[in-house]
Design a protein around this motif. Structure first.
Motif, PDB file in Angstrom:
ATOM      1  N   LEU A  76      31.369  -4.007 -36.947  1.00 37.66           N
ATOM      2  CA  LEU A  76      30.302  -4.051 -35.941  1.00 37.66           C
ATOM      3  C   LEU A  76      30.150  -5.449 -35.351  1.00 37.66           C
ATOM      4  CD1 LEU A  76      27.590  -1.763 -37.593  1.00 37.66           C
ATOM      5  CD2 LEU A  76      29.196  -1.207 -35.750  1.00 37.66           C
ATOM      6  N   ASN A  77      30.414  -6.473 -36.142  1.00 40.50           N
ATOM      7  CA  ASN A  77      30.381  -7.837 -35.625  1.00 40.50           C
ATOM      8  C   ASN A  77      31.481  -8.038 -34.574  1.00 40.50           C
ATOM      9  OD1 ASN A  77      29.530 -10.757 -35.805  1.00 40.50           O
ATOM     10  ND2 ASN A  77      31.663 -10.978 -36.435  1.00 40.50           N
ATOM     11  N   THR A  78      32.650  -7.481 -34.860  1.00 38.26           N
ATOM     12  CA  THR A  78      33.747  -7.567 -33.889  1.00 38.26           C
ATOM     13  C   THR A  78      33.402  -6.813 -32.612  1.00 38.26           C
ATOM     14  OG1 THR A  78      35.359  -7.678 -35.702  1.00 38.26           O
ATOM     15  CG2 THR A  78      36.206  -7.139 -33.527  1.00 38.26           C
ATOM     16  N   VAL A  79      32.782  -5.644 -32.774  1.00 43.42           N
ATOM     17  CA  VAL A  79      32.370  -4.860 -31.599  1.00 43.42           C
ATOM     18  C   VAL A  79      31.332  -5.624 -30.781  1.00 43.42           C
ATOM     19  CG1 VAL A  79      31.196  -2.756 -30.837  1.00 43.42           C
ATOM     20  CG2 VAL A  79      32.908  -2.639 -32.654  1.00 43.42           C
ATOM     21  N   THR A  80      30.433  -6.346 -31.456  1.00 43.70           N
ATOM     22  CA  THR A  80      29.426  -7.156 -30.754  1.00 43.70           C
ATOM     23  C   THR A  80      30.094  -8.246 -29.929  1.00 43.70           C
ATOM     24  OG1 THR A  80      27.780  -6.760 -32.477  1.00 43.70           O
ATOM     25  CG2 THR A  80      27.426  -8.663 -31.052  1.00 43.70           C
ATOM     26  N   ILE A  81      31.091  -8.903 -30.514  1.00 45.83           N
ATOM     27  CA  ILE A  81      31.830  -9.938 -29.786  1.00 45.83           C
ATOM     28  C   ILE A  81      32.549  -9.323 -28.592  1.00 45.83           C
ATOM     29  CG2 ILE A  81      33.773 -11.551 -29.936  1.00 45.83           C
ATOM     30  CD1 ILE A  81      33.009 -11.945 -32.900  1.00 45.83           C
ATOM     31  N   LEU A  82      33.148  -8.169 -28.823  1.00 47.78           N
ATOM     32  CA  LEU A  82      33.837  -7.461 -27.742  1.00 47.78           C
ATOM     33  C   LEU A  82      32.867  -7.159 -26.597  1.00 47.78           C
ATOM     34  CD1 LEU A  82      36.303  -4.494 -28.196  1.00 47.78           C
ATOM     35  CD2 LEU A  82      34.446  -4.339 -26.543  1.00 47.78           C
ATOM     36  N   GLY A  83      31.679  -6.667 -26.950  1.00 44.30           N
ATOM     37  CA  GLY A  83      30.684  -6.331 -25.927  1.00 44.30           C
ATOM     38  C   GLY A  83      30.230  -7.544 -25.152  1.00 44.30           C
ATOM     39  N   ALA A  84      30.032  -8.671 -25.848  1.00 43.92           N
ATOM     40  CA  ALA A  84      29.609  -9.905 -25.177  1.00 43.92           C
ATOM     41  C   ALA A  84      30.698 -10.379 -24.215  1.00 43.92           C
ATOM     42  CB  ALA A  84      29.300 -10.982 -26.208  1.00 43.92           C
ATOM     43  N   TYR A 143      39.843  -3.798 -23.768  1.00 41.90           N
ATOM     44  CA  TYR A 143      38.637  -3.830 -24.604  1.00 41.90           C
ATOM     45  C   TYR A 143      38.122  -2.418 -24.883  1.00 41.90           C
ATOM     46  CZ  TYR A 143      37.834  -8.898 -24.457  1.00 41.90           C
ATOM     47  OH  TYR A 143      37.920 -10.250 -24.636  1.00 41.90           O
ATOM     48  N   THR A 144      38.173  -1.574 -23.882  1.00 41.65           N
ATOM     49  CA  THR A 144      37.730  -0.195 -24.058  1.00 41.65           C
ATOM     50  C   THR A 144      38.580   0.505 -25.112  1.00 41.65           C
ATOM     51  OG1 THR A 144      36.968  -0.063 -21.757  1.00 41.65           O
ATOM     52  CG2 THR A 144      37.402   2.025 -22.888  1.00 41.65           C
ATOM     53  N   GLU A 145      39.887   0.228 -25.086  1.00 41.26           N
ATOM     54  CA  GLU A 145      40.786   0.809 -26.080  1.00 41.26           C
ATOM     55  C   GLU A 145      40.455   0.287 -27.478  1.00 41.26           C
ATOM     56  OE1 GLU A 145      45.592   1.574 -26.536  1.00 41.26           O
ATOM     57  OE2 GLU A 145      44.892  -0.195 -25.425  1.00 41.26           O
ATOM     58  N   TYR A 146      40.241  -1.034 -27.582  1.00 43.35           N
ATOM     59  CA  TYR A 146      39.883  -1.620 -28.880  1.00 43.35           C
ATOM     60  C   TYR A 146      38.573  -1.036 -29.399  1.00 43.35           C
ATOM     61  CZ  TYR A 146      43.463  -5.270 -29.151  1.00 43.35           C
ATOM     62  OH  TYR A 146      44.644  -5.944 -29.278  1.00 43.35           O
ATOM     63  N   GLU A 147      37.596  -0.887 -28.508  1.00 47.24           N
ATOM     64  CA  GLU A 147      36.301  -0.364 -28.928  1.00 47.24           C
ATOM     65  C   GLU A 147      36.449   1.050 -29.489  1.00 47.24           C
ATOM     66  OE1 GLU A 147      31.733   0.027 -27.260  1.00 47.24           O
ATOM     67  OE2 GLU A 147      33.390   0.122 -25.838  1.00 47.24           O
ATOM     68  N   THR A 148      37.291   1.850 -28.865  1.00 49.04           N
ATOM     69  CA  THR A 148      37.516   3.221 -29.330  1.00 49.04           C
ATOM     70  C   THR A 148      38.038   3.222 -30.768  1.00 49.04           C
ATOM     71  OG1 THR A 148      37.989   4.016 -27.090  1.00 49.04           O
ATOM     72  CG2 THR A 148      38.813   5.345 -28.934  1.00 49.04           C
ATOM     73  N   TYR A 149      39.026   2.387 -31.034  1.00 44.40           N
ATOM     74  CA  TYR A 149      39.618   2.346 -32.375  1.00 44.40           C
ATOM     75  C   TYR A 149      38.678   1.705 -33.393  1.00 44.40           C
ATOM     76  CZ  TYR A 149      43.972   3.644 -30.062  1.00 44.40           C
ATOM     77  OH  TYR A 149      44.928   4.299 -29.329  1.00 44.40           O
ATOM     78  N   LEU A 150      37.964   0.678 -32.963  1.00 46.81           N
ATOM     79  CA  LEU A 150      37.027   0.024 -33.886  1.00 46.81           C
ATOM     80  C   LEU A 150      35.898   0.961 -34.294  1.00 46.81           C
ATOM     81  CD1 LEU A 150      36.823  -3.529 -32.248  1.00 46.81           C
ATOM     82  CD2 LEU A 150      37.779  -2.978 -34.505  1.00 46.81           C
ATOM     83  N   MET A 151      35.370   1.708 -33.331  1.00 40.41           N
ATOM     84  CA  MET A 151      34.295   2.637 -33.671  1.00 40.41           C
ATOM     85  C   MET A 151      34.818   3.789 -34.519  1.00 40.41           C
ATOM     86  SD  MET A 151      31.777   1.083 -32.632  1.00 40.41           S
ATOM     87  CE  MET A 151      30.609   2.317 -33.229  1.00 40.41           C
ATOM     88  N   SER A 192      42.262 -11.493 -24.947  1.00 40.72           N
ATOM     89  CA  SER A 192      42.444 -10.081 -24.588  1.00 40.72           C
ATOM     90  C   SER A 192      42.833  -9.197 -25.770  1.00 40.72           C
ATOM     91  CB  SER A 192      43.514  -9.960 -23.488  1.00 40.72           C
ATOM     92  OG  SER A 192      44.749 -10.489 -23.928  1.00 40.72           O
ATOM     93  N   ASN A 193      42.809  -9.752 -26.989  1.00 42.77           N
ATOM     94  CA  ASN A 193      43.165  -8.922 -28.140  1.00 42.77           C
ATOM     95  C   ASN A 193      42.330  -9.293 -29.362  1.00 42.77           C
ATOM     96  OD1 ASN A 193      44.699 -11.468 -28.374  1.00 42.77           O
ATOM     97  ND2 ASN A 193      45.592 -10.516 -30.180  1.00 42.77           N
ATOM     98  N   PHE A 194      42.293  -8.373 -30.313  1.00 48.45           N
ATOM     99  CA  PHE A 194      41.617  -8.582 -31.593  1.00 48.45           C
ATOM    100  C   PHE A 194      42.623  -8.287 -32.698  1.00 48.45           C
ATOM    101  CE2 PHE A 194      38.347  -7.705 -28.535  1.00 48.45           C
ATOM    102  CZ  PHE A 194      37.333  -8.595 -28.865  1.00 48.45           C
ATOM    103  N   THR A 195      42.520  -9.008 -33.804  1.00 51.56           N
ATOM    104  CA  THR A 195      43.487  -8.846 -34.884  1.00 51.56           C
ATOM    105  C   THR A 195      42.875  -8.147 -36.084  1.00 51.56           C
ATOM    106  OG1 THR A 195      42.993 -10.954 -35.992  1.00 51.56           O
ATOM    107  CG2 THR A 195      44.540 -11.017 -34.134  1.00 51.56           C
TER     108      THR A 195
END
Length: 301
Positions: free
Chosen positions: A228-236, A73-81, A177-180
């Motif tokens: 940002l919606n995806t990041v919110t889901i990731l954070g939750a 998730y931390t890796e995904y957040e880095t790329y999403l941001m 454990s992943n986002f598309t």
């Protein structure tokens, strides 16, 4: 009933062996601090301890799974941001380009920056980690976004798939454990197609400039909201994993406490048993020596 010498010898040998076994068992208990060191010590208690060990092992494995998912998730957040920052830059540049007073030189600079940002956005969504595409669902060896540059304008399509990998985080729960790329962009590739249209318009302006650039600006806005919606889901999800990790720690701690209650040795009681067993052995040895030292068991009668 008469007891022969051989029968007496066998009985006394067996008694001394039993005393030795008990002495060794108690000595091992004192050395380890555990009441149960083998199945024979307490079959029922041993089964309870085995079940508790399984509970602890499972809780530890779930905690390890949680840590792995959170790392992803931390890796995904880095790329999403990073993608979010790119869309903001695209938005600002398009607003600047939509200003009718910009010079030809400034327009050329904006075009170059937009083309660079478009490629960076594609690179971000086609990121690899440990040799696999992270935004491609479960089809991890296919690019997330496929570009066909043989056409004019270029065409885009989603690669991979929209499937999610699931990781078990407790006995009865699992976590994605992943986002598309598809969900990050909400199933639309308008961000890229409208951006390409805007770049083409800036290169060769027409009367539709405001409309074309406006569409690209709106698409950049929508893409940023989707990110940002995806990041919110990731954070939750991340917070849920934190709570589940605490729960797993509690389960393991409780199991360890129960294990201690079952298996903790009462040293005073063990010391008494050791003394008794040693006294019994010494008495048996003494009797055996006295009896076998006589010519016959019947000599003592």
């Amino acid at each position: 009933m008469r007891v022969s010498d051989s029968q007496f010898s066998s009985m006394m040998t067996r008694a001394m062996m039993n005393s030795n076994v008990e002495i060794n068992r108690v000595a091992e208990q004192i050395a380890t601090g555990n009441k149960i060191n083998s199945l024979s010590d307490d079959p029922a208690g041993s089964m309870k301890l085995l079940n508790l060990d399984k509970t602890i092992s499972s809780a530890e494995q779930y905690s390890s799974n949680i840590a792995n998912v959170q790392s992803k998730y931390t890796e995904y957040e880095t790329y999403l941001m990073s993608f979010n920052d790119l869309t903001l830059e695209v938005h600002d540049l398009l607003l600047q380009a939509n200003n009718g007073t910009i010079s030809e030189e400034s327009s050329a600079g904006i075009i170059a920056e937009l083309e660079s940002l478009r490629q960076q956005a594609l690179d971000t969504l086609n990121k690899k980690s440990d040799g696999i595409y992270i935004f491609s669902g479960t089809d991890v060896y296919s690019e997330s976004i496929i570009v066909d540059d043989s056409t004019d304008p270029m065409t885009y399509s989603f690669g991979g798939n929209t499937d999610h990998r699931s990781t078990k985080i407790s006995e009865d729960a699992a976590m994605t454990s992943n986002f598309t790329a598809d969900e990050v962009l909400q199933g639309s590739l308008d961000f890229f197609t409208t951006l390409d249209a805007a770049i083409a318009e800036l290169k060769n302006p027409t009367d539709n400039k405001n409309s074309i650039l406006g569409n690209a600006i709106d698409s950049a806005d929508a893409t940023q909201k989707s990110i940002l919606n995806t990041v919110t889901i990731l954070g939750a999800n991340y917070n849920s994993l934190d709570r589940m990790a605490v729960n797993n720690d509690d389960v393991a701690l409780y199991a360890e406490t129960v294990k201690t209650d079952i298996n903790a040795l009462d040293y005073a009681e063990a010391s008494v048993r050791l003394t008794q067993s040693m006294n019994t052995l010494q008495a048996s040895q003494s009797v055996f020596a006295n009896v076998m030292g006589s010519s016959s068991l019947f000599d003592l009668i």
